[in-house]
Design a protein around this motif. Structure first.
Motif, PDB file in Angstrom:
ATOM      1  N   THR A  14       0.854  -1.196   0.000  1.00  0.00           N
ATOM      2  CA  THR A  14       0.000   0.000   0.000  1.00  0.00           C
ATOM      3  C   THR A  14       0.884   1.237   0.000  1.00  0.00           C
ATOM      4  O   THR A  14       2.088   1.155   0.240  1.00  0.00           O
ATOM      5  N   GLN A  15       0.260   2.392  -0.264  1.00  0.00           N
ATOM      6  CA  GLN A  15       0.993   3.654  -0.191  1.00  0.00           C
ATOM      7  C   GLN A  15       1.200   4.016   1.266  1.00  0.00           C
ATOM      8  O   GLN A  15       0.247   4.064   2.046  1.00  0.00           O
ATOM      9  N   ARG A  16       2.412   4.274   1.626  1.00  0.00           N
ATOM     10  CA  ARG A  16       2.734   4.575   3.010  1.00  0.00           C
ATOM     11  C   ARG A  16       3.556   5.870   3.083  1.00  0.00           C
ATOM     12  O   ARG A  16       4.328   6.167   2.178  1.00  0.00           O
ATOM     13  N   ARG A  17       3.381   6.570   4.183  1.00  0.00           N
ATOM     14  CA  ARG A  17       4.037   7.854   4.350  1.00  0.00           C
ATOM     15  C   ARG A  17       4.292   8.048   5.839  1.00  0.00           C
ATOM     16  O   ARG A  17       3.485   7.651   6.676  1.00  0.00           O
ATOM     17  N   ALA A  18       5.414   8.615   6.182  1.00  0.00           N
ATOM     18  CA  ALA A  18       5.714   8.907   7.580  1.00  0.00           C
ATOM     19  C   ALA A  18       6.423  10.245   7.667  1.00  0.00           C
ATOM     20  O   ALA A  18       7.177  10.616   6.770  1.00  0.00           O
ATOM     21  N   LYS A  74       1.932   9.077  10.568  1.00  0.00           N
ATOM     22  CA  LYS A  74       2.142   8.025   9.590  1.00  0.00           C
ATOM     23  C   LYS A  74       0.804   7.677   8.968  1.00  0.00           C
ATOM     24  O   LYS A  74      -0.252   7.780   9.602  1.00  0.00           O
ATOM     25  N   SER A  75       0.841   7.248   7.706  1.00  0.00           N
ATOM     26  CA  SER A  75      -0.387   6.826   7.040  1.00  0.00           C
ATOM     27  C   SER A  75      -0.091   5.612   6.173  1.00  0.00           C
ATOM     28  O   SER A  75       1.049   5.362   5.795  1.00  0.00           O
ATOM     29  N   GLY A  76      -1.157   4.841   5.896  1.00  0.00           N
ATOM     30  CA  GLY A  76      -0.990   3.644   5.080  1.00  0.00           C
ATOM     31  C   GLY A  76      -0.720   2.431   5.949  1.00  0.00           C
ATOM     32  O   GLY A  76      -0.353   2.537   7.117  1.00  0.00           O
TER      33      GLY A  76
END
Lengths: 157, 157, 157, 157, 157, 157
Positions: free
Chosen positions: A25-29, A146-148
């Motif tokens: 999945t698309q992840r971001r921190a 953080k997301s994803g």
């Protein structure tokens, strides 16, 4: 009762977490941190940075490059195909704050990449100012959001 | 008036400090830092570490290996022939403290090597406990003492 | 009673051996090893290497480059300014033997550099022949001789 | 007639195998090896490892980190997004056996990653015991099993 | 009759030159090079760099860090304790010129370190401008001067 | 009006281009370059390469390994899972030409990987011949063709 750290197997031995079955999945921190220093050192950094000095650029590049080497530095981190890394700075009254963002599309999160970028950017600032002030302190290094991923979004209070 | 950062030349461009004319002496630096976490995460780390778990060992090895790669991470650091690196931990009420020592015989100091070892050891602890507590904070990363070199001995207050 | 491994401190924690007080002398180490494979795989390697194939060259370069990265791979090895590294091969009836030499002028020995060069050269041969024979075995990787340093010369029986 | 090694092009020059057209599947490989040493050295390692010594932890971490750097060490290996790496040890009568597992989801196998982890774990044991016994031998380093990919499953006899 | 390249032994195999017997002296090398690009790309780089853009800083840091990794990139280069590295740029009518300086006190020269710094600085400029002009050319990468060592001083005509 | 370089954000700060939303396609790039040298040096390289010398093999391996480390060298390059890298040489009247190919299936192009392979292969040739001719020049390093990605195919005129 306390849980077991995820990076230990049942015998207590260190091991990577198996992410073979996790979805991509698309992840971001985003991670933050700051370096606190004397007024004199801060003023020297500020003036060294202007009009075209390289202080913040150097720290930014160091942070970005370190993010790409996270799996080489943190023993149980997975190699990650980062799609984006960015490092920003803010001048504060008693030092400089850093904010590092990392993103990927993959099965594991990028918290460690963001935290590593922030830490190495701060270490680089320390290096460039250490002749002016040996008592500088790096602190407040932490995950901001953080997301994803399965655990969903998270944001520091 | 503030001094100029030592890693900028007269035009403001980043450059390594030329150490070609500096004497080779025995140098040693000690850096400290700590990670603060929830009581649950701390208890899990503690129990994960006993009787033969690998938590602190993993963080220690990560710190030692990172010290050897300091010049690869911090853009303007000189490559250094480290003669010794050590990383120790102390359990505290709200987290874990780290103390890293680096030594060399050469023309430049090893502050950055000690600080890099401490930072990467703490990042490794964060990595292993992050599934238990995302709000951990790395802080108090600073030089504790240094000896050797022209500027003589120094100790944090 | 058994001695303690030199890379553990009194508490059992891993640490580099402090070489700050050791004299800088000319040191040299030779390590050997071999890869055993099927007759078909060996014949393919041989013919692939002639007249101008790259099989042994590739393994040799891999070994030489790995020697220079020993301190990056083996956690408690010191960074070493290698003055020389060489890797040679011998065709044997059931495989290929490797002999790696490393040298430095410094306070620590270069056994690990020679052993790392030999190991990575053999792994590279395995990689290039693995489509022909998956059951190849790497073995007899050991120190053949060393000279220099306080402990003097040594040669395998 | 012997086949050509897959890492040579038609002119005999070394090149990576083009995996652009290979399907991405779950792949896993297990490699083994052992280090043979004197009874005294083995006893010292054993006692150094207990109750909380770092000997096996250090070798384990070295093996895991080396697996992640395989493409950096073996010239014609592809960079691989490892989903899992693990390293286990067994005490034997005359030494220590290692068993390394690597896994990925991708177009190429992970045999070299497992073999590199096993080799570097053994080299690290050698390094920590070399002051006790210079005549230790690394051997039996080989692929034990592999699964996934077009060639299907394989297991050493 | 042509001489033999110094990095081949008598059998034609690649090997490092043994520098164990060479004297340690102060050595310095300067290398140059340039990137040629379209007027539009050059103007974009120029404006991107002003007033505080990071284009030249990024290329400078990349060059400095690459110099420190020369022995990791060029198979037969010796690891070198660089005492200084610097990278400067000049705006030209049709592109940007780079001038890289490296220095050490040791048994081997630093030509390769200066040339590697110049090459990677130019590659970094290419990377940042490649969306504007794919036909840029890197050229004139060469040694400009060297001093120290047995062969004495040398300067390009 | 000139466009902005893609690796600067709106404030002029360096950052990686976010490729999170780009499609994964098959991509390929070819780069070329040449080293120009004296007739004597060229003849020595040629004879050193025959019948089984390692000159071109060494440069080829260096180029292939460097391609895999591009993201480690060029600050704003993304890590890329290369599916193929190849390096070829042509003897010319006044030197040696190199042609490097890189391929991947992913969201970003591989121009920098091909250019890095070509540059480091040429630097390696320089290193092996530098005792014969210090005035060698690396030039004509440029992209020859690229395919895949949104911008489609491109070929140098």
């Amino acid at each position: 009762m306390a849980d077991k750290p995820t990076h230990l197997d049942e015998s207590g031995a260190a091991s990577m977490v198996d992410v073979g079955a996790k979805a991509s999945t698309q992840r971001r921190a985003v991670a933050g941190g700051r370096i606190t220093m004397s007024a004199d050192a801060l003023e020297a950094i500020r003036s060294g940075n202007a009009p075209k000095g390289d202080v913040l650029s150097t720290a930014r590049i160091a942070g970005i490059m370190a993010a790409k080497r996270t799996a080489d530095l943190i023993p149980l981190c997975h190699p990650i195909a980062l799609s984006n890394v960015g490092v920003e700075f803010d001048w504060e009254a008693t030092g400089i704050a850093v904010r590092a963002t990392a993103a990927t599309t993959g099965p594991t999160g990028v918290e460690m990449e963001a935290l590593t970028a922030a830490s190495v950017a701060l270490l680089t600032l320390y290096d460039m100012a250490k002749a002016l002030d040996r008592a500088m302190i790096l602190g407040d290094i932490r995950l901001l959001e953080k997301s994803g991923g399965r655990s969903g979004d998270w944001r520091a209070e």
